[in-house]
Design a protein around this motif. Structure first.
Motif, PDB file in Angstrom:
ATOM      1  N   LEU A 121       0.829  -1.201   0.000  1.00 11.06           N
ATOM      2  CA  LEU A 121       0.000   0.000   0.000  1.00 11.06           C
ATOM      3  C   LEU A 121       0.866   1.255   0.000  1.00 11.06           C
ATOM      4  CD1 LEU A 121      -2.689  -1.150   2.581  1.00 11.06           C
ATOM      5  CD2 LEU A 121      -3.041  -0.811   0.132  1.00 11.06           C
ATOM      6  N   LEU A 122       1.936   1.217   0.769  1.00 15.22           N
ATOM      7  CA  LEU A 122       2.852   2.362   0.830  1.00 15.22           C
ATOM      8  C   LEU A 122       3.468   2.647  -0.536  1.00 15.22           C
ATOM      9  CD1 LEU A 122       4.296   4.400   2.755  1.00 15.22           C
ATOM     10  CD2 LEU A 122       6.099   2.681   2.991  1.00 15.22           C
ATOM     11  N   GLU A 123       3.785   1.589  -1.258  1.00 14.73           N
ATOM     12  CA  GLU A 123       4.383   1.731  -2.595  1.00 14.73           C
ATOM     13  C   GLU A 123       3.383   2.288  -3.602  1.00 14.73           C
ATOM     14  OE1 GLU A 123       5.630  -1.321  -6.157  1.00 14.73           O
ATOM     15  OE2 GLU A 123       6.079  -1.932  -4.099  1.00 14.73           O
ATOM     16  N   ALA A 181       8.853   7.611   5.426  1.00 17.31           N
ATOM     17  CA  ALA A 181       7.758   6.795   4.896  1.00 17.31           C
ATOM     18  C   ALA A 181       7.392   5.681   5.857  1.00 17.31           C
ATOM     19  CB  ALA A 181       8.161   6.231   3.537  1.00 17.31           C
ATOM     20  N   ILE A 182       8.387   5.002   6.451  1.00 19.75           N
ATOM     21  CA  ILE A 182       8.150   3.911   7.380  1.00 19.75           C
ATOM     22  C   ILE A 182       8.775   4.252   8.725  1.00 19.75           C
ATOM     23  CG2 ILE A 182       8.463   1.464   7.859  1.00 19.75           C
ATOM     24  CD1 ILE A 182       8.685   0.922   4.931  1.00 19.75           C
ATOM     25  N   VAL A 183       7.977   4.139   9.781  1.00 17.57           N
ATOM     26  CA  VAL A 183       8.445   4.412  11.140  1.00 17.57           C
ATOM     27  C   VAL A 183       8.175   3.174  11.977  1.00 17.57           C
ATOM     28  CG1 VAL A 183       8.192   5.837  13.193  1.00 17.57           C
ATOM     29  CG2 VAL A 183       8.019   6.869  10.919  1.00 17.57           C
ATOM     30  N   PHE A 184       9.176   2.730  12.725  1.00 21.03           N
ATOM     31  CA  PHE A 184       9.005   1.618  13.647  1.00 21.03           C
ATOM     32  C   PHE A 184       8.775   2.173  15.035  1.00 21.03           C
ATOM     33  CE2 PHE A 184      11.154  -0.270  10.091  1.00 21.03           C
ATOM     34  CZ  PHE A 184      10.653  -1.558  10.025  1.00 21.03           C
ATOM     35  N   ALA A 185       7.619   1.888  15.613  1.00 18.96           N
ATOM     36  CA  ALA A 185       7.320   2.360  16.959  1.00 18.96           C
ATOM     37  C   ALA A 185       8.238   1.665  17.956  1.00 18.96           C
ATOM     38  CB  ALA A 185       5.858   2.075  17.297  1.00 18.96           C
TER      39      ALA A 185
END
Length: 222
Positions: free
Chosen positions: A168-170, A214-218
Motif C-alpha cells: 500500500l505504501l508503494e 515513509a516507514i516508522v518503527f514504533a
C-alpha cells in the motif's frame, strides 16, 4: 506558529466481525478534539441483518448514508476495503485516511497473509456470505487515492503482515507507515494508547505537510 489541520468528524469502520467495542477505546481517546463515531454492520457483531444488503457495495452505501458529508476515516482489517472503495468512488467524502492492519482490498494471500475466512465462518456461522466471500482487489487503482494516508501494521500479524502495508505504501502516492513491534492482528485491542497517538498526530498534520519518513518503527513496550 505551528500549523495544525482543522478538525473534522472522525469515523471508524470495524473489521469483518463488526466488533465496535474493540475500536471504542481508541475512539474515546480521540474524542476530546472531535466528534467520533463507530459504524455498525447489519448482520455482524450482534447487529440485526438487513435483507436489502447483498454485497459489499450495498454495505458501503448503507454506511455512508448515515455519515457526515466530509470526515476523516479510520478502518480496521476488512474495513479497509470499504475505506479504499470509498476513497476511490467518493473521494470528496474523505479528508484523511488511516488503515489499520488492512486485510481486504488487496491480495493479502499473495503477500504471505493467512486466510481468516474459514475460522471466521466457524465463529460467526450466520455472518452474511457476501461479506466473508468478498475478495475485491483495488490494487490497480491505488495510485488514484491521493488522500493523506496513515498505515498501521504489527510486525507479528499473520493475517495482515507488514508486506501488505508496504505494498500500500508503494502504491498510494501520499502515505506513510507505522509498524508496531510484537503487535498481532489484535493491535487495536493491545495498543489503544499508542495507536490513538499515531492517529492524532496524523490528523493534526497539515494536509500539505511532507511526512519525515515513509516507514516508522514504533518503540517496543517496556
Amino acid at each position: 506558529m505551528v500549523a495544525i489541520a482543522p478538525t473534522l468528524p472522525l469515523v471508524f469502520f470495524p473489521g469483518a466481525g463488526g466488533r465496535v467495542e474493540h475500536l471504542r477505546p481508541i475512539a474515546e481517546r480521540l474524542a476530546h478534539r472531535r466528534q467520533t463515531s463507530i459504524c455498525e454492520y447489519p448482520g455482524l457483531g450482534g447487529v440485526a441483518p438487513n435483507p436489502n444488503l447483498n454485497s459489499l457495495s450495498d454495505l458501503r452505501r448503507y454506511v455512508l448514508s448515515g455519515l457526515p458529508e466530509r470526515f476523516d476515516l479510520v478502518t480496521m482489517s476488512m474495513g479497509g476495503v470499504l475505506g479504499l472503495q470509498t476513497a476511490l468512488q467518493e473521494p470528496e467524502r474523505i479528508r484523511k485516511l488511516t488503515l489499520m492492519a488492512t486485510s481486504g482490498g488487496v491480495d493479502v494471500s499473495a503477500l504471505g497473509g493467512i486466510d481468516w475466512r474459514d475460522s471466521f465462518r466457524r465463529v460467526q456461522p450466520n455472518a452474511p456470505s457476501w461479506f466473508v466471500a468478498d475478495r475485491t482487489d483495488v490494487t490497480p487503482h491505488l495510485a488514484q487515492i491521493t488522500h493523506p494516508t496513515l498505515l498501521i501494521y504489527g510486525d507479528a500479524d499473520f493475517i495482515a503482515p507488514p508486506r501488505v502495508g508496504k505494498l500500500l505504501l508503494e502504491k498510494l502516492p501520499n502515505a506513510r507507515m507505522e509498524i508496531i513491534p510484537d503487535a498481532t492482528h489484535d493491535l487495536e485491542i493491545d495498543y489503544p494508547d499508542l495507536i490513538a497517538a499515531m492517529i492524532e498526530a496524523h490528523l493534526r498534520m497539515p494536509d500539505d505537510a511532507d511526512p519525515a519518513a515513509a516507514i516508522v518503527f514504533a518503540p517496543k513496550r517496556g
